[in-house]
Design an enzyme around this catalytic site. Sequence first.
Site, PDB file in Angstrom:
ATOM      1  N   HIS A 269       1.002  26.726 162.299  1.00 43.70           N
ATOM      2  CA  HIS A 269       2.452  26.633 162.466  1.00 43.70           C
ATOM      3  C   HIS A 269       2.852  25.923 163.754  1.00 43.70           C
ATOM      4  O   HIS A 269       3.948  25.368 163.846  1.00 43.70           O
ATOM      5  CB  HIS A 269       3.085  28.026 162.426  1.00 43.70           C
ATOM      6  CG  HIS A 269       2.933  28.710 161.105  1.00 43.70           C
ATOM      7  ND1 HIS A 269       3.529  28.252 159.960  1.00 43.70           N
ATOM      8  CD2 HIS A 269       2.253  29.837 160.756  1.00 43.70           C
ATOM      9  CE1 HIS A 269       3.225  29.054 158.951  1.00 43.70           C
ATOM     10  NE2 HIS A 269       2.452  30.016 159.407  1.00 43.70           N
TER      11      HIS A 269
ATOM     12  N   HIS B  69       7.641  37.844 166.232  1.00 45.65           N
ATOM     13  CA  HIS B  69       6.709  37.414 165.183  1.00 45.65           C
ATOM     14  C   HIS B  69       6.273  35.967 165.373  1.00 45.65           C
ATOM     15  O   HIS B  69       5.086  35.645 165.305  1.00 45.65           O
ATOM     16  CB  HIS B  69       7.332  37.571 163.796  1.00 45.65           C
ATOM     17  CG  HIS B  69       6.448  37.046 162.705  1.00 45.65           C
ATOM     18  ND1 HIS B  69       5.233  37.618 162.403  1.00 45.65           N
ATOM     19  CD2 HIS B  69       6.580  35.973 161.855  1.00 45.65           C
ATOM     20  CE1 HIS B  69       4.652  36.950 161.409  1.00 45.65           C
ATOM     21  NE2 HIS B  69       5.444  35.938 161.074  1.00 45.65           N
TER      22      HIS B  69
ATOM     23  N   HIS C  58       2.292  35.439 163.270  1.00 49.14           N
ATOM     24  CA  HIS C  58       2.696  34.266 162.489  1.00 49.14           C
ATOM     25  C   HIS C  58       1.527  33.340 162.180  1.00 49.14           C
ATOM     26  O   HIS C  58       1.218  33.103 161.016  1.00 49.14           O
ATOM     27  CB  HIS C  58       3.835  33.515 163.170  1.00 49.14           C
ATOM     28  CG  HIS C  58       4.549  32.550 162.258  1.00 49.14           C
ATOM     29  ND1 HIS C  58       4.947  32.893 160.977  1.00 49.14           N
ATOM     30  CD2 HIS C  58       4.940  31.257 162.432  1.00 49.14           C
ATOM     31  CE1 HIS C  58       5.554  31.863 160.416  1.00 49.14           C
ATOM     32  NE2 HIS C  58       5.553  30.864 161.269  1.00 49.14           N
ATOM     33  N   ASP C  59       0.876  32.778 163.187  1.00 49.72           N
ATOM     34  CA  ASP C  59      -0.351  32.047 162.922  1.00 49.72           C
ATOM     35  C   ASP C  59      -1.481  33.056 162.740  1.00 49.72           C
ATOM     36  O   ASP C  59      -1.652  33.961 163.570  1.00 49.72           O
ATOM     37  CB  ASP C  59      -0.676  31.078 164.073  1.00 49.72           C
ATOM     38  CG  ASP C  59      -0.121  29.683 163.821  1.00 49.72           C
ATOM     39  OD1 ASP C  59       0.001  29.302 162.640  1.00 49.72           O
ATOM     40  OD2 ASP C  59       0.199  28.973 164.791  1.00 49.72           O
ATOM     41  N   HIS C  60      -2.248  32.881 161.660  1.00 53.92           N
ATOM     42  CA  HIS C  60      -3.266  33.872 161.294  1.00 53.92           C
ATOM     43  C   HIS C  60      -4.550  33.615 162.075  1.00 53.92           C
ATOM     44  O   HIS C  60      -5.564  33.168 161.534  1.00 53.92           O
ATOM     45  CB  HIS C  60      -3.518  33.826 159.787  1.00 53.92           C
ATOM     46  CG  HIS C  60      -2.327  34.201 158.980  1.00 53.92           C
ATOM     47  ND1 HIS C  60      -2.340  34.297 157.604  1.00 53.92           N
ATOM     48  CD2 HIS C  60      -1.063  34.536 159.348  1.00 53.92           C
ATOM     49  CE1 HIS C  60      -1.144  34.647 157.159  1.00 53.92           C
ATOM     50  NE2 HIS C  60      -0.353  34.794 158.219  1.00 53.92           N
TER      51      HIS C  60
ATOM     52  N   TYR D 216       2.773  41.742 152.567  1.00 55.89           N
ATOM     53  CA  TYR D 216       2.708  40.486 151.811  1.00 55.89           C
ATOM     54  C   TYR D 216       2.870  40.746 150.317  1.00 55.89           C
ATOM     55  O   TYR D 216       2.580  41.831 149.848  1.00 55.89           O
ATOM     56  CB  TYR D 216       1.356  39.798 152.053  1.00 55.89           C
ATOM     57  CG  TYR D 216       1.269  39.131 153.392  1.00 55.89           C
ATOM     58  CD1 TYR D 216       1.776  37.857 153.589  1.00 55.89           C
ATOM     59  CD2 TYR D 216       0.686  39.781 154.480  1.00 55.89           C
ATOM     60  CE1 TYR D 216       1.698  37.229 154.823  1.00 55.89           C
ATOM     61  CE2 TYR D 216       0.607  39.168 155.720  1.00 55.89           C
ATOM     62  CZ  TYR D 216       1.109  37.895 155.887  1.00 55.89           C
ATOM     63  OH  TYR D 216       1.049  37.276 157.112  1.00 55.89           O
TER      64      TYR D 216
ATOM     65  N   ASP E  34       5.161  40.310 159.647  1.00 55.00           N
ATOM     66  CA  ASP E  34       4.537  40.061 158.350  1.00 55.00           C
ATOM     67  C   ASP E  34       3.710  41.282 158.001  1.00 55.00           C
ATOM     68  O   ASP E  34       2.488  41.231 157.818  1.00 55.00           O
ATOM     69  CB  ASP E  34       3.721  38.771 158.347  1.00 55.00           C
ATOM     70  CG  ASP E  34       4.596  37.542 158.124  1.00 55.00           C
ATOM     71  OD1 ASP E  34       5.836  37.709 157.983  1.00 55.00           O
ATOM     72  OD2 ASP E  34       4.057  36.425 158.078  1.00 55.00           O
TER      73      ASP E  34
ATOM     74  N   ASP F 147       0.325  40.295 160.838  1.00 50.35           N
ATOM     75  CA  ASP F 147       0.063  39.595 159.584  1.00 50.35           C
ATOM     76  C   ASP F 147      -1.017  40.319 158.774  1.00 50.35           C
ATOM     77  O   ASP F 147      -2.048  39.755 158.429  1.00 50.35           O
ATOM     78  CB  ASP F 147      -0.341  38.144 159.880  1.00 50.35           C
ATOM     79  CG  ASP F 147       0.705  37.425 160.718  1.00 50.35           C
ATOM     80  OD1 ASP F 147       1.528  36.701 160.149  1.00 50.35           O
ATOM     81  OD2 ASP F 147       0.716  37.619 161.952  1.00 50.35           O
TER      82      ASP F 147
ATOM     83  N   ASN G 265       8.683  36.603 158.784  1.00 48.73           N
ATOM     84  CA  ASN G 265       9.384  35.863 157.741  1.00 48.73           C
ATOM     85  C   ASN G 265       9.056  36.359 156.341  1.00 48.73           C
ATOM     86  O   ASN G 265       9.911  36.389 155.455  1.00 48.73           O
ATOM     87  CB  ASN G 265       9.076  34.359 157.851  1.00 48.73           C
ATOM     88  CG  ASN G 265       7.604  34.053 157.933  1.00 48.73           C
ATOM     89  OD1 ASN G 265       6.929  34.428 158.899  1.00 48.73           O
ATOM     90  ND2 ASN G 265       7.074  33.354 156.937  1.00 48.73           N
TER      91      ASN G 265
END
Length: 323
Positions: A215, A206, A241-243, A77, A74, A41, A112
């Site tokens: 999430h 991811h 996915h979770d930052h 962005y 990710d 991410d 995503n």
Amino acid sequence: MSLLVFIDTIALCLVVSSALLQRFEEAAKADGSLSFLVIGDWGRKGAYNQSEVAFQMGVVGEQLKIDFVISTGDNFYDSGLTGIDDPGFDESFTKIYTSSSLQKQWYSVLGNHDYRGDVEAQLSPVLTNHDGRWLCLRSFIVNAEVAEFFFVDTTPFVDKYFTEPGDHVYDWRGIRPRKTYVSNLLKEVDLALQESNAKWKIVVGHHTIRSAGLHGDTDELVKQLLPILQANNIDLFINGHDHCLQHISSIDSAIQFFTSGGGSKAWKGVVNWRNPEEMKFYYDGQGFMSVQVTETDIDIVFYDVFGHVLHKWNTSKQPHRAW
């Protein structure tokens, strides 16, 4: 008629072979050990402390003499890349991860946000020709001798991207029919794990399977992918996915769940603490993860944006016996 039959046969062969997980070989060090970094991410053109995290990755990468880097998705962005000529590739990757220790192979999966752009651009060999470190595929396997890595394309599993896309437009080329794609992928991952003789089996995707972050658990992966991972006795599941940075253990298997999604924008301010037996570590901020592997041990360390050590974890196995 025979020509048509021949053409149909060739087409069938192409379809079958394209469904197989592509394999890559990654040599371990002379002593059989392996070390790498995990980041997720991240792609924000240096913003949200991405450049600072990249600098500390370079420092730790030099200390550990890393062999490669894993990206948990990710990568760019907010909506992936617009094409193979998108300057965002240089601005978020090539010009950010400049430390000499990071000039190694990067093995990347899609997230995503990547699916909201031109997915095939990230998968294109044109980018690899532009920066030889870059290798991104939907799903693939890396055999690193002492460990085998199974990279899984998790975005197509998630229902809401199809049923409730909102204002987002996803690039589903190569995915439809979705049910067939996911079914085939699950079968391929299951078979590859069954056939693996690696001392350590590590799966990378991811999306989260277990998470205390914003999430939370990804229900579709819990229902469809997790039983396969449990049945094949994998050691680690690594995701983004979770930052945040987190480590969750399992009370019903030996699988350890690690999130490394702190490559840039973080500090979501949402933590849903789990059972203390499972919740080993949670950090709602930027950072990354290092992994060192030998035949008998895995050592994992989480670092923050300043390079400070936040959490350490180790596990051991008996070495293989030579009969």
